[in-house]
Write an enzyme that holds these catalytic residues in place. Structure first.
Site, PDB file in Angstrom:
ATOM      1  N   ASP A 193      30.839  49.941  22.432  1.00 32.11           N
ATOM      2  CA  ASP A 193      31.188  51.236  23.018  1.00 32.11           C
ATOM      3  C   ASP A 193      30.736  51.249  24.476  1.00 32.11           C
ATOM      4  O   ASP A 193      29.596  50.884  24.784  1.00 32.11           O
ATOM      5  CB  ASP A 193      30.494  52.352  22.236  1.00 32.11           C
ATOM      6  CG  ASP A 193      30.988  53.724  22.645  1.00 32.11           C
ATOM      7  OD1 ASP A 193      31.918  54.220  21.998  1.00 32.11           O
ATOM      8  OD2 ASP A 193      30.447  54.285  23.613  1.00 32.11           O
ATOM      9  N   ILE A 194      31.646  51.642  25.376  1.00 33.42           N
ATOM     10  CA  ILE A 194      31.298  51.704  26.795  1.00 33.42           C
ATOM     11  C   ILE A 194      30.333  52.863  27.023  1.00 33.42           C
ATOM     12  O   ILE A 194      30.613  54.006  26.644  1.00 33.42           O
ATOM     13  CB  ILE A 194      32.555  51.884  27.668  1.00 33.42           C
ATOM     14  CG1 ILE A 194      33.526  50.715  27.455  1.00 33.42           C
ATOM     15  CG2 ILE A 194      32.179  51.990  29.148  1.00 33.42           C
ATOM     16  CD1 ILE A 194      34.840  50.864  28.203  1.00 33.42           C
ATOM     17  N   ASN A 201      34.777  58.731  33.471  1.00 31.42           N
ATOM     18  CA  ASN A 201      36.160  59.220  33.471  1.00 31.42           C
ATOM     19  C   ASN A 201      36.272  60.534  34.233  1.00 31.42           C
ATOM     20  O   ASN A 201      37.210  60.753  34.996  1.00 31.42           O
ATOM     21  CB  ASN A 201      36.623  59.415  32.017  1.00 31.42           C
ATOM     22  CG  ASN A 201      38.066  59.013  31.813  1.00 31.42           C
ATOM     23  OD1 ASN A 201      38.635  58.262  32.588  1.00 31.42           O
ATOM     24  ND2 ASN A 201      38.652  59.519  30.755  1.00 31.42           N
ATOM     25  N   HIS A 206      41.319  60.075  35.112  1.00 32.85           N
ATOM     26  CA  HIS A 206      41.877  59.457  33.911  1.00 32.85           C
ATOM     27  C   HIS A 206      42.537  58.099  34.188  1.00 32.85           C
ATOM     28  O   HIS A 206      42.395  57.155  33.407  1.00 32.85           O
ATOM     29  CB  HIS A 206      42.894  60.419  33.289  1.00 32.85           C
ATOM     30  CG  HIS A 206      43.587  59.885  32.092  1.00 32.85           C
ATOM     31  ND1 HIS A 206      42.951  59.645  30.896  1.00 32.85           N
ATOM     32  CD2 HIS A 206      44.881  59.518  31.907  1.00 32.85           C
ATOM     33  CE1 HIS A 206      43.815  59.169  30.028  1.00 32.85           C
ATOM     34  NE2 HIS A 206      44.989  59.081  30.619  1.00 32.85           N
ATOM     35  N   ASP A 210      41.582  54.547  32.499  1.00 32.69           N
ATOM     36  CA  ASP A 210      42.478  53.653  31.766  1.00 32.69           C
ATOM     37  C   ASP A 210      42.372  52.218  32.289  1.00 32.69           C
ATOM     38  O   ASP A 210      42.430  51.257  31.517  1.00 32.69           O
ATOM     39  CB  ASP A 210      43.931  54.133  31.880  1.00 32.69           C
ATOM     40  CG  ASP A 210      44.236  55.272  30.915  1.00 32.69           C
ATOM     41  OD1 ASP A 210      43.353  55.607  30.102  1.00 32.69           O
ATOM     42  OD2 ASP A 210      45.349  55.813  30.975  1.00 32.69           O
ATOM     43  N   GLU A 236      36.670  54.974  23.904  1.00 32.61           N
ATOM     44  CA  GLU A 236      36.118  53.815  24.608  1.00 32.61           C
ATOM     45  C   GLU A 236      35.461  52.836  23.647  1.00 32.61           C
ATOM     46  O   GLU A 236      34.597  52.053  24.033  1.00 32.61           O
ATOM     47  CB  GLU A 236      35.098  54.289  25.652  1.00 32.61           C
ATOM     48  CG  GLU A 236      33.867  54.976  25.110  1.00 32.61           C
ATOM     49  CD  GLU A 236      34.041  56.462  24.870  1.00 32.61           C
ATOM     50  OE1 GLU A 236      33.026  57.170  24.836  1.00 32.61           O
ATOM     51  OE2 GLU A 236      35.197  56.919  24.704  1.00 32.61           O
ATOM     52  N   ARG A 256      26.147  37.652  24.894  1.00 32.19           N
ATOM     53  CA  ARG A 256      26.935  37.063  25.993  1.00 32.19           C
ATOM     54  C   ARG A 256      27.985  38.062  26.478  1.00 32.19           C
ATOM     55  O   ARG A 256      28.219  38.203  27.688  1.00 32.19           O
ATOM     56  CB  ARG A 256      27.592  35.773  25.505  1.00 32.19           C
ATOM     57  CG  ARG A 256      28.519  35.105  26.514  1.00 32.19           C
ATOM     58  CD  ARG A 256      28.730  33.639  26.149  1.00 32.19           C
ATOM     59  NE  ARG A 256      29.189  33.479  24.788  1.00 32.19           N
ATOM     60  CZ  ARG A 256      30.476  33.424  24.425  1.00 32.19           C
ATOM     61  NH1 ARG A 256      31.423  33.517  25.352  1.00 32.19           N
ATOM     62  NH2 ARG A 256      30.821  33.262  23.162  1.00 32.19           N
TER      63      ARG A 256
END
Length: 331
Positions: A193-194, A201, A206, A210, A236, A256
């Site tokens: 998950d970012i 965002n 937006h 993306d 995300e 990694r």
């Protein structure tokens, strides 16, 4: 989505994500106007207006109907050809019967017979040629429709932003892990998950968001190899099925990936704006440490939650000894 009673369909995931993250006031207004517990037709009406690429069902239905119509035409052609050949066969049979009666044979009879047979043969060959031509056209049209359906099938399992597999394809791949004990013994699920993506965002917009998603997807694919199954499963969040012999190997791979994304600058090549760097949090669980696809997902997701809660930008791995601790956390 669960609170609103919205079904977990891929197009619904994307619609809700766009509603939560978009700067399009019309989408926000129309989605909000649906109120609590919207029906699927209501959701599809909004989705078809703002996200038409997600609504292939109608096109698929139309293509399938075209396929059925082409098949019906083929069947009519076969029946037409069969009927014509049967009539020609009957004529040959009648001619043979007349020729067996020697008393009826005369020069006039032979001339008449030759004229009838020549005309019938030429007519039959011409009609057969026309039917064959129509059959070739129908076969060509069926090939075209088959290609369309294959493309729709690909689109139905592809996320439009990242071009990765989508949630529907992920659910299928996740279930396949437990096809046999052998496959489960050498696979693992990694959920990434970012970190702070909503803030990013909201800050940059937006469209930039993306691009970050598509760039992150490209980094994951490049780092892990094109043979590794990677899906965007909502917002995300990404899911990765690892082919690995041990938890240590899986952890090394996850670390990694975390380091690679964290060290990659996200710069807009069009205007040169540096959007900074992003980090990801990851939850890992070996398939052998879960009893079913849902169980595996739940444990990997719990590890992702732990990584987020512990400060983000890290990998957390489920281990059997953590079972009791997780139970205590839920109390």
């Amino acid at each position: 989505m669960r609170e609103q009673g919205i079904s977990s369909l891929p197009r619904n995931y994307e619609l809700v994500y766009r509603f939560l993250n978009t700067s399009n006031p019309a989408l926000i207004r129309e989605f909000a106007a649906l109120g609590p517990r919207p029906t699927q037709p209501q959701l599809d009406e909004v989705g078809l207006k703002f996200l038409p690429h997600l609504h292939q069902e109608r096109a698929v239905d139309n293509t399938l109907e075209s396929v059925f119509e082409e098949m019906r035409k083929m069947i009519r052609l076969f029946r037409q050809d069969r009927s014509m050949l049967e009539k020609y066969s009957d004529l040959l049979g009648q001619t043979s019967a007349r020729m067996s009666r020697k008393g009826e044979i005369s020069l006039d009879f032979l001339d008449d017979l030759n004229r009838v047979l020549s005309s019938a043969t030429a007519d039959t060959m011409e009609k057969s040629k026309a039917i064959i031509g129509q059959m070739v056209e129908r076969a060509s049209e069926l090939d075209r429709l088959k290609s369309e359906l294959e493309e729709y099938k690909r689109l139905s399992s592809t996320d439009p932003v990242t071009r990765l597999s989508n949630r529907r394809a992920f659910d299928t791949r996740l279930a396949a892990i437990y096809d046999s004990p052998e496959t489960a013994a050498r696979q693992a699920l990694l959920i990434a998950d970012i970190d702070h993506f909503k803030t990013f965002n909201d800050t940059w917009g937006h469209q930039v968001g993306d691009r970050v998603l598509s760039t992150t997807a490209a980094i994951i694919t490049r780092t892990l190899g094109s043979e590794t199954f990677v899906a965007r499963i909502g917002g995300e969040e990404f899911a990765i099925v690892l082919e690995t012999a041990s938890v240590e190997q899986a952890q090394t791979t996850a670390e990694r990936l975390r380091v690679t994304i964290g060290s990659t600058p996200f710069r807009d090549h069009n205007d040169g704006v540096d959007h900074g760097r992003l980090t990801i949090s990851l939850g890992l669980c070996m398939a052998a440490d879960a009893s079913s696809p849902a169980h595996l997902y739940k444990r990997a997701d719990a590890m992702l939650y732990e990584a987020k809660k512990s400060g983000r930008n890290q990998v957390r791995t489920y281990a059997p000894k953590m079972k009791r601790m997780l139970g205590l956390l839920k109390r």
